[in-house]
Design a protein around this motif. Structure first.
Motif, short mmCIF file in Angstrom:
data_model
loop_
_atom_site.label_atom_id
_atom_site.label_comp_id
_atom_site.label_asym_id
_atom_site.label_seq_id
_atom_site.Cartn_x
_atom_site.Cartn_y
_atom_site.Cartn_z
N LYS A 110 0.83 -1.21 0.00
CA LYS A 110 0.00 0.00 0.00
C LYS A 110 0.87 1.26 0.00
O LYS A 110 0.58 2.23 -0.71
CB LYS A 110 -0.92 0.02 1.22
CG LYS A 110 -1.91 1.20 1.20
CD LYS A 110 -2.88 1.13 2.36
CE LYS A 110 -3.94 2.23 2.22
NZ LYS A 110 -3.36 3.56 2.04
N LYS A 111 1.96 1.23 0.78
CA LYS A 111 2.86 2.38 0.82
C LYS A 111 3.48 2.61 -0.56
O LYS A 111 3.56 3.75 -1.04
CB LYS A 111 3.96 2.15 1.85
CG LYS A 111 4.93 3.32 2.01
CD LYS A 111 4.25 4.57 2.51
CE LYS A 111 5.24 5.70 2.75
NZ LYS A 111 4.61 6.95 3.17
N ALA A 112 3.85 1.51 -1.22
CA ALA A 112 4.42 1.63 -2.56
C ALA A 112 3.38 2.18 -3.53
O ALA A 112 3.69 3.04 -4.38
CB ALA A 112 4.93 0.27 -3.04
N TYR A 113 2.14 1.71 -3.40
CA TYR A 113 1.06 2.20 -4.28
C TYR A 113 0.83 3.69 -4.06
O TYR A 113 0.69 4.46 -5.02
CB TYR A 113 -0.22 1.41 -4.01
CG TYR A 113 -1.41 1.93 -4.79
CD1 TYR A 113 -1.57 1.60 -6.13
CD2 TYR A 113 -2.35 2.76 -4.19
CE1 TYR A 113 -2.65 2.09 -6.85
CE2 TYR A 113 -3.42 3.26 -4.90
CZ TYR A 113 -3.58 2.92 -6.24
OH TYR A 113 -4.65 3.41 -6.95
N ASP A 114 0.78 4.11 -2.81
CA ASP A 114 0.56 5.54 -2.50
C ASP A 114 1.68 6.40 -3.08
O ASP A 114 1.43 7.49 -3.61
CB ASP A 114 0.49 5.74 -0.99
CG ASP A 114 -0.77 5.12 -0.38
OD1 ASP A 114 -1.72 4.84 -1.15
OD2 ASP A 114 -0.79 4.91 0.85
N LEU A 115 2.90 5.92 -2.97
CA LEU A 115 4.03 6.68 -3.52
C LEU A 115 3.96 6.73 -5.05
O LEU A 115 4.32 7.74 -5.66
CB LEU A 115 5.36 6.05 -3.07
CG LEU A 115 5.70 6.19 -1.58
CD1 LEU A 115 6.95 5.38 -1.25
CD2 LEU A 115 5.91 7.64 -1.19
N GLU A 116 3.48 5.63 -5.64
CA GLU A 116 3.34 5.59 -7.10
C GLU A 116 2.38 6.67 -7.57
O GLU A 116 2.60 7.30 -8.62
CB GLU A 116 2.84 4.21 -7.53
CG GLU A 116 2.79 4.00 -9.03
CD GLU A 116 4.16 3.86 -9.66
OE1 GLU A 116 4.30 4.25 -10.83
OE2 GLU A 116 5.08 3.38 -8.98
N GLN A 117 1.34 6.91 -6.79
CA GLN A 117 0.36 7.94 -7.16
C GLN A 117 0.95 9.34 -7.05
O GLN A 117 0.45 10.28 -7.67
CB GLN A 117 -0.89 7.84 -6.26
CG GLN A 117 -1.58 6.48 -6.29
CD GLN A 117 -1.83 5.97 -7.70
OE1 GLN A 117 -2.47 6.66 -8.50
NE2 GLN A 117 -1.33 4.79 -8.01
N GLN A 118 2.01 9.48 -6.24
CA GLN A 118 2.64 10.80 -6.05
C GLN A 118 3.90 10.94 -6.91
O GLN A 118 4.74 11.81 -6.64
CB GLN A 118 3.02 10.98 -4.58
CG GLN A 118 1.88 10.82 -3.59
CD GLN A 118 2.38 10.80 -2.16
OE1 GLN A 118 3.26 11.57 -1.79
NE2 GLN A 118 1.83 9.91 -1.35
#
Length: 651
Positions: free
Chosen positions: A356-364
């Motif tokens: 989830k942390k990786a996904y959130d960073l991907e969005q940013q």
């Protein structure tokens, strides 16, 4: 070829016969010191220059030469003080500014270094070393255009100088002007075809430009010319790796490890290659070694994590990725690898959190990219080019500073313990021991401590003891014959004290007991002697009793301190009692009071080498590093050569 008189005799002559010293030719002493300096006997050379400074403190030269010796011993603060003193006395010597500029570079005071090189060039505008160092200093300051202006001036004078073209290439690399660097290195190769460092630089530059065919030829040329630089093998190994020539890559990395067994890049690149061919156990060994050699290179943990995944070391993967994420929080591959390791351990929720942390960073991503967030380099590591034969950026030339190469045609014998770069010889961090009175002492001719007291001198002139007393901290080891001799002396003195007891006889027998290590009997005889002693003998006896009480394993510190206080009541400037008391206080961890008594000892004898040394260590221990290093520098100047290793470590 003539020989000078014995070094020890000359130093003693200078130290203890001021009337004769004043008549000695200071030019001759300076010449001897320069001779010692040339033959890398830096500690001894300092002692000669000390004597010239003592006799003629207004001269610039001895301060300058002493600064050169201290530079070689890496005592930069001490050398800086001497350079300042030399320039104050003669502001027109380019060598002094060159030496001080070098010191400032070592202390990372680059603006002051640049100013000194500029001043040196004002007096010696044709000196290529000064110009090269100023250019390199300007490059370190990121003043690349100014640095390249210096290089351009040199190229006008020396258009075919390979070393100057090479320097232009190095500065251009720092400026990230790779094409200009390539042209400069090509010029260097044109004028010096047999220098492996030039081909090494060309190879690295082409490798940076992804021109691997040219890089391979040039790196091979460097190796064929006898390069002993591990980086050439590392970089050619990278090319082998990219060409899937794993056998060639492994051979080059093996050679790199052999040449530079403490270089992390060698093991890292070999570990990555072994991972590629599935040799995971040996890959892990290499990556472990690389990380242990350079633990700050967190990015190497990613490759180790990949290997640990293959070896099912899930917890190790998590530790490495957590460490990597802590330093590079926007490096997405670390989150995904940590997630996989958590899944393998059945930690579903933990794995989900990483993903989830990786996904959130991907969005940013766009926002993160706009912030230019740091990302680790997890590829193979390109090594720097081989340094040129004369790396003026790292070495100091005393002959350049002196602007002469003539050396007096003299022969000297040197103690191998004090020659060369002695600051690299490990020394234990321990105080200098107490100074005692004895008939025997090891050679301490290099030390400038004034091992003298008028009361002891008067006693020695009476010849009432079997031998003259000497102040020393370094006693000789007795032979069996010497022990027998002192036992016979004890028997003889016992008969004499039985017949006609006196303070001097009890003191004489106490000395004999102390020499054979029977300290309890020595202390008893001192106590007997005190009952019969006059005021001149009393402080000597009490001083000896304090020393021998200290030597007893069960010695009472309060009694010892009381004895030293008794001596100081009778003789307030007795430097050795002040110093020994400071040592006792230091052993009791009463550091501030110890520092106070070391200071009193130095006030009593401004050349008290041991007091400077011990006060320096105590100051460093109590957190006052700058003052402590200054004291160690003074101790080294006064002959305790072990101080230079400690200066190098503590600075």
């Amino acid at each position: 070829m003539s020989k000078y008189r014995n070094i020890v005799f000359l130093l003693m002559l200078l130290a203890f016969a001021p009337k004769i010293s004043a008549q000695l030719n200071t030019d001759r002493i300076t010449a001897i010191g320069r001779n010692a300096l040339y033959f890398e006997d830096y500690v001894l050379s300092i002692q000669y220059f000390n004597q010239v400074i003592h006799l003629k403190p207004y001269l610039s030269e001895p301060y300058f030469y002493r600064a050169i010796a201290k530079i070689q011993l890496e005592d930069y603060q001490g050398a800086l003080r001497d350079c300042n003193a030399a320039i104050e006395r003669n502001p027109f010597s380019p060598g002094c500014y060159y030496a001080r500029g070098y010191i400032y570079r070592q202390l990372n005071r680059l603006e002051e270094a640049e100013a000194d090189y500029t001043e040196a060039l004002r007096f010696s505008p044709e000196n290529r070393t000064y110009m090269l160092l100023r250019a390199d200093t300007r490059a370190q300051m990121k003043h690349y255009d100014a640095a390249l202006e210096d290089i351009a001036q040199m190229l006008k004078r020396e258009p075919q100088s390979a070393s100057v073209w090479g320097e232009k290439g190095h500065i251009s690399i720092l400026k990230k002007d790779t094409m200009t660097a390539l042209e400069a290195f090509e010029k260097a190769a044109q004028y010096d075809k047999t220098n492996p460092a030039v081909w090494s630089a060309l190879g690295v530059t082409n490798l940076m430009l992804n021109r691997e065919d040219e890089a391979y030829v040039q790196l091979t040329q460097a190796i064929n010319l006898g390069s002993k630089w591990a980086g050439d093998y590392i970089n050619r190994g990278i090319i082998h790796y990219h060409r899937h020539n794993y056998r060639g890559a492994l051979s080059d990395y093996d050679q790199a490890v052999k040449i530079a067994p403490r270089e992390a890049d060698c093991y890292y690149n070999r570990g990555v290659m072994r991972q590629e061919v599935g040799d995971y156990n040996r890959a892990l060994e290499d990556l472990n070694t690389a990380i242990s050699l350079d633990p700050e290179r967190t990015e190497m943990r990613y490759q180790r994590g990949l290997v640990e995944m293959q070896l099912r070391l899930w917890k190790a993967v998590t530790r490495d990725m957590d460490s990597l994420i802590a330093r590079y929080p926007y490096f997405l591959p670390a989150y995904y690898l940590a997630s996989q390791a958590a899944d393998k351990q059945g930690l579903t929720k933990v794995a989900y959190q990483y993903r989830k942390k990786a996904y959130d960073l991907e969005q940013q991503k766009e926002e993160i990219q706009s912030q230019q967030a740091a990302q680790p380099n997890t590829d193979l590591l390109i090594a720097d080019a081989q340094p040129q034969k004369k790396d003026h950026r790292k070495e100091f030339s005393s002959s350049t500073a002196q602007e002469q190469t003539d050396i007096p045609d003299e022969e000297q014998k040197y103690d191998s313990q004090t020659r060369g770069s002695i600051q690299k010889k490990h020394q234990d961090v321990v105080n200098e021991p107490n100074i005692i009175l004895s008939y025997y002492s090891q050679d301490m001719s290099l030390r400038r401590t004034n091992y003298y007291h008028p009361l002891v001198d008067k006693l020695n002139k009476r010849e009432a003891l079997p031998a003259a007393l000497k102040f020393t901290s370094q006693e000789l080891t007795l032979t069996a014959e010497m022990v027998d001799y002192h036992f016979s002396n004890i028997n003889r003195l016992t008969q004499q004290t039985d017949e006609a007891p006196s303070a001097i006889l009890y003191l004489a027998r106490a000395m004999e007991f102390a020499i054979i290590k029977d300290y309890a009997s020595a202390v008893d005889d001192c106590t007997r002697a005190l009952l019969l002693a006059n005021t001149q003998l009393e402080p000597i006896i009490v001083f000896c009793r304090a020393n021998w009480r200290y030597r007893m394993m069960d010695g009472d510190n309060e009694l010892i301190l009381r004895d030293y206080d008794h001596v100081l009541t009778l003789q307030p400037d007795f430097s050795f009692a002040l110093y020994n008391k400071a040592n006792i206080l230091c052993a009791r961890k009463d550091y501030q009071e110890a520092i106070r008594y070391y200071t009193k000892a130095i006030q009593a004898d401004n050349d008290f080498a041991e007091a400077y040394f011990n006060r320096g260590l105590t100051l460093i221990y109590t957190g006052e590093n700058e003052k402590g290093l200054a004291d160690l520098s003074k101790a080294g100047e006064l002959g305790i050569y072990q101080a230079y290793n400690l200066i190098t470590r503590f600075k």
